[in-house]
Design a protein around this motif. Structure first.
Motif, PDB file in Angstrom:
ATOM      1  N   ILE A  98      22.061  -4.525  -0.231  1.00 49.63           N
ATOM      2  CA  ILE A  98      20.608  -4.652  -0.046  1.00 49.63           C
ATOM      3  C   ILE A  98      19.917  -3.657  -0.972  1.00 49.63           C
ATOM      4  O   ILE A  98      20.286  -2.474  -1.015  1.00 49.63           O
ATOM      5  N   ASP A  99      18.920  -4.147  -1.710  1.00 46.87           N
ATOM      6  CA  ASP A  99      18.099  -3.289  -2.570  1.00 46.87           C
ATOM      7  C   ASP A  99      16.753  -3.073  -1.902  1.00 46.87           C
ATOM      8  O   ASP A  99      16.088  -4.033  -1.488  1.00 46.87           O
ATOM      9  N   VAL A 100      16.358  -1.810  -1.799  1.00 51.08           N
ATOM     10  CA  VAL A 100      15.061  -1.446  -1.237  1.00 51.08           C
ATOM     11  C   VAL A 100      14.172  -0.969  -2.388  1.00 51.08           C
ATOM     12  O   VAL A 100      14.517  -0.005  -3.084  1.00 51.08           O
ATOM     13  N   PHE A 101      13.042  -1.653  -2.590  1.00 55.51           N
ATOM     14  CA  PHE A 101      12.125  -1.315  -3.675  1.00 55.51           C
ATOM     15  C   PHE A 101      10.838  -0.742  -3.092  1.00 55.51           C
ATOM     16  O   PHE A 101      10.315  -1.245  -2.091  1.00 55.51           O
ATOM     17  N   VAL A 102      10.326   0.281  -3.757  1.00 56.30           N
ATOM     18  CA  VAL A 102       9.058   0.888  -3.353  1.00 56.30           C
ATOM     19  C   VAL A 102       8.203   1.076  -4.602  1.00 56.30           C
ATOM     20  O   VAL A 102       8.654   1.692  -5.584  1.00 56.30           O
ATOM     21  N   ASN A 103       6.989   0.545  -4.567  1.00 53.93           N
ATOM     22  CA  ASN A 103       6.037   0.695  -5.671  1.00 53.93           C
ATOM     23  C   ASN A 103       5.010   1.752  -5.304  1.00 53.93           C
ATOM     24  O   ASN A 103       4.539   1.805  -4.158  1.00 53.93           O
ATOM     25  N   GLY A 104       4.625   2.552  -6.289  1.00 53.55           N
ATOM     26  CA  GLY A 104       3.623   3.579  -6.045  1.00 53.55           C
ATOM     27  C   GLY A 104       3.130   4.183  -7.337  1.00 53.55           C
ATOM     28  O   GLY A 104       3.753   4.031  -8.397  1.00 53.55           O
ATOM     29  N   GLU A 105       2.019   4.879  -7.244  1.00 60.37           N
ATOM     30  CA  GLU A 105       1.439   5.498  -8.427  1.00 60.37           C
ATOM     31  C   GLU A 105       2.144   6.797  -8.798  1.00 60.37           C
ATOM     32  O   GLU A 105       2.067   7.235  -9.946  1.00 60.37           O
ATOM     33  N   ASP A 106       2.817   7.426  -7.812  1.00 64.06           N
ATOM     34  CA  ASP A 106       3.557   8.667  -8.056  1.00 64.06           C
ATOM     35  C   ASP A 106       5.049   8.346  -8.037  1.00 64.06           C
ATOM     36  O   ASP A 106       5.582   7.906  -7.011  1.00 64.06           O
ATOM     37  N   PRO A 107       5.766   8.540  -9.142  1.00 64.97           N
ATOM     38  CA  PRO A 107       7.192   8.176  -9.171  1.00 64.97           C
ATOM     39  C   PRO A 107       8.039   8.982  -8.186  1.00 64.97           C
ATOM     40  O   PRO A 107       8.991   8.454  -7.602  1.00 64.97           O
ATOM     41  N   ASP A 108       7.712  10.258  -7.974  1.00 62.85           N
ATOM     42  CA  ASP A 108       8.485  11.083  -7.042  1.00 62.85           C
ATOM     43  C   ASP A 108       8.295  10.611  -5.606  1.00 62.85           C
ATOM     44  O   ASP A 108       9.261  10.523  -4.828  1.00 62.85           O
ATOM     45  N   VAL A 109       7.062  10.293  -5.248  1.00 59.38           N
ATOM     46  CA  VAL A 109       6.785   9.809  -3.894  1.00 59.38           C
ATOM     47  C   VAL A 109       7.463   8.464  -3.670  1.00 59.38           C
ATOM     48  O   VAL A 109       8.028   8.205  -2.600  1.00 59.38           O
TER      49      VAL A 109
END
Length: 446
Positions: free
Chosen positions: A113-124
């Motif tokens: 399973i791949d979990v993807f998270v999009n955000g403006e801050d790469p560390d967060v």
């Protein structure tokens, strides 16, 4: 329209396509710099089963793990997981915001399973992806644990998320390319629509397909140097030499040639004079007859003094007040002579349709190798088509950028109505290079 017609339109308006393509590319790149970058972090987990004692148990466990992987992928975005993630991250993290940022998918025919998270801050984004993966492992164990026992399923983090260095959006290169293509497409549409709406003739290629009409040449705008005509190498001079050769090749020159403009935008006398110069330079004696009385009426009426020799011309010859030889004047080129419009009175134009005009043409053809008749506009004066019937052939002149296709076709209908025996066409004042020049059809009209 055929394919070659569209290609001609695109070739003629390539600069519009190029300009809009550049603007589109610039817009795509500019928008990319204005949009806040978005980064995508990925954490990967694997589903496995515990307690497999035999190969058969292991096989069954793998099948079970693959089946459960799709269920656990949906569990990753559930409130049970995201509420705990929000609590673990602390701060003012909103569950709805997390749900919009988090996606999970099971790889086909695997237990991964791949979990993807999009955000403006790469560390967060990386921290959230790892938190979701860890919480998913805990929640999945509780989901499949029988009662208070141990779950037969285990989820392990095999690839922790790291802070991405490259944003997934915007993509300046892709956006620039898309803008370039869209701009070019808009340019093509603009050209096609403009061609459909604007019916003005600009080159020989714009002429309607008319069986029985010879399309001879295009004549470029006059190139000037210091306000004076260009040298003998000027493209316009060469165009008239080409016109001379085409007329000779098609046996449409010799005797009397009527130079008939479609509308008043074309200057028949100028065309006839320049063609006469091209004929005169190879030794022909040429007479230019100016019968465009319409163009001279405002300034010529009232010149009725017999001693005004410069004013004598066709009108005086037809009226019987002077002979053709007396009214003829040398032209500006060798072997070229001019018989101007003359002193106009009421009814002068009607004399052009009489036998006196035929007699004048017969006398001129006996005295000169070629007679060029500068006619009034075909669509404006009825005597123009009558004069064309008296001539041995007719050169229809179209003014580039001014004469419309409908006016051109109407002029041809007028000639057909009086059964003009031979006709050809040239386009005057063409801007740039006419790549369609030299397109030929048959040499005589029905």
């Amino acid at each position: 329209m055929l394919l070659h017609d569209y290609l001609r339109i695109l070739r003629r308006g390539w600069w519009i396509i190029a300009g809009l393509a550049i603007l589109g590319a610039a817009a795509g790149y500019g928008l990319s710099t204005l949009v806040t970058p978005t980064y995508a972090a990925r954490a990967t987990v694997v589903v496995s089963t515990l307690g497999a004692a035999t190969p058969a148990d292991l096989q069954q466990g793998n099948v079970f793990a693959m089946q459960r992987a799709s269920t656990y992928a949906q569990l990753a975005t559930s409130a049970a997981v995201l509420d705990r993630v929000a609590d673990d991250l602390g701060g003012d993290v909103d569950v709805d915001d997390l749900r919009a940022q988090v996606t999970a998918a099971a790889r086909e025919e695997t237990a991964i399973i791949d979990v993807f998270v999009n955000g403006e801050d790469p560390d967060v984004a990386a921290d959230v992806a790892n938190a979701v993966a860890t919480t998913l492992a805990q929640e999945a164990g509780q989901l499949d644990a029988p009662g208070a026992g141990t779950s037969p399923v285990q989820i392990s983090l095999i690839e922790p998320a790291v802070a991405p260095e490259v944003a997934v959006s915007p993509q300046p290169r892709s956006n620039t390319l898309i803008g370039l293509l869209l701009g070019a497409l808009v340019g093509i549409v603009v050209l096609v629509v403009r061609n459909a709406v604007d019916t003005r003739i600009r080159t020989l290629g714009d002429l309607p397909d008319t069986p029985g009409l010879a399309t001879l040449t295009s004549i470029p705008l006059a190139r000037t140097r210091g306000g004076r005509p260009g040298s003998g190498t000027d493209g316009r001079v060469e165009a008239f030499r080409t016109l001379r050769a085409n007329l000779q090749f098609g046996s449409q020159i010799g005797g009397a040639l009527a130079v008939a403009p479609v509308t008043a935008d074309s200057k028949a006398l100028s065309i006839a004079t320049e063609l006469a110069s091209a004929l005169g330079e190879i030794g022909y004696r040429v007479l230019v007859l100016d019968v465009d009385f319409r163009a001279r009426e405002p300034r010529a009426k009232g010149r009725r003094h017999a001693d005004d020799a410069e004013a004598l011309g066709v009108a005086d010859v037809l009226a019987g007040s002077v002979g053709a030889a007396e009214a003829t004047r040398p032209g500006s080129s060798d072997n070229v002579f001019h018989l101007g419009a003359g002193r106009l009175v009421d009814g002068s134009a009607q004399l052009l349709s009489t036998s006196k005009m035929s007699e004048l043409l017969a006398e001129a053809k006996d005295a000169y190798d070629h007679v060029l008749i500068a006619c009034p506009p075909l669509v404006e004066r009825s005597e123009a088509s009558v004069i064309c019937t008296m001539a041995d052939s007719t050169l229809v002149v179209v003014q580039a950028g001014a004469t419309t296709r409908s006016s051109f076709l109407f002029g041809l209908e007028l000639l057909a109505g009086v059964r003009v025996a031979s006709a050809s066409v040239a386009v005057d004042n063409v801007r740039g290079i006419d790549v369609t020049a030299g397109r030929w059809q048959s040499l005589t009209t029905d």
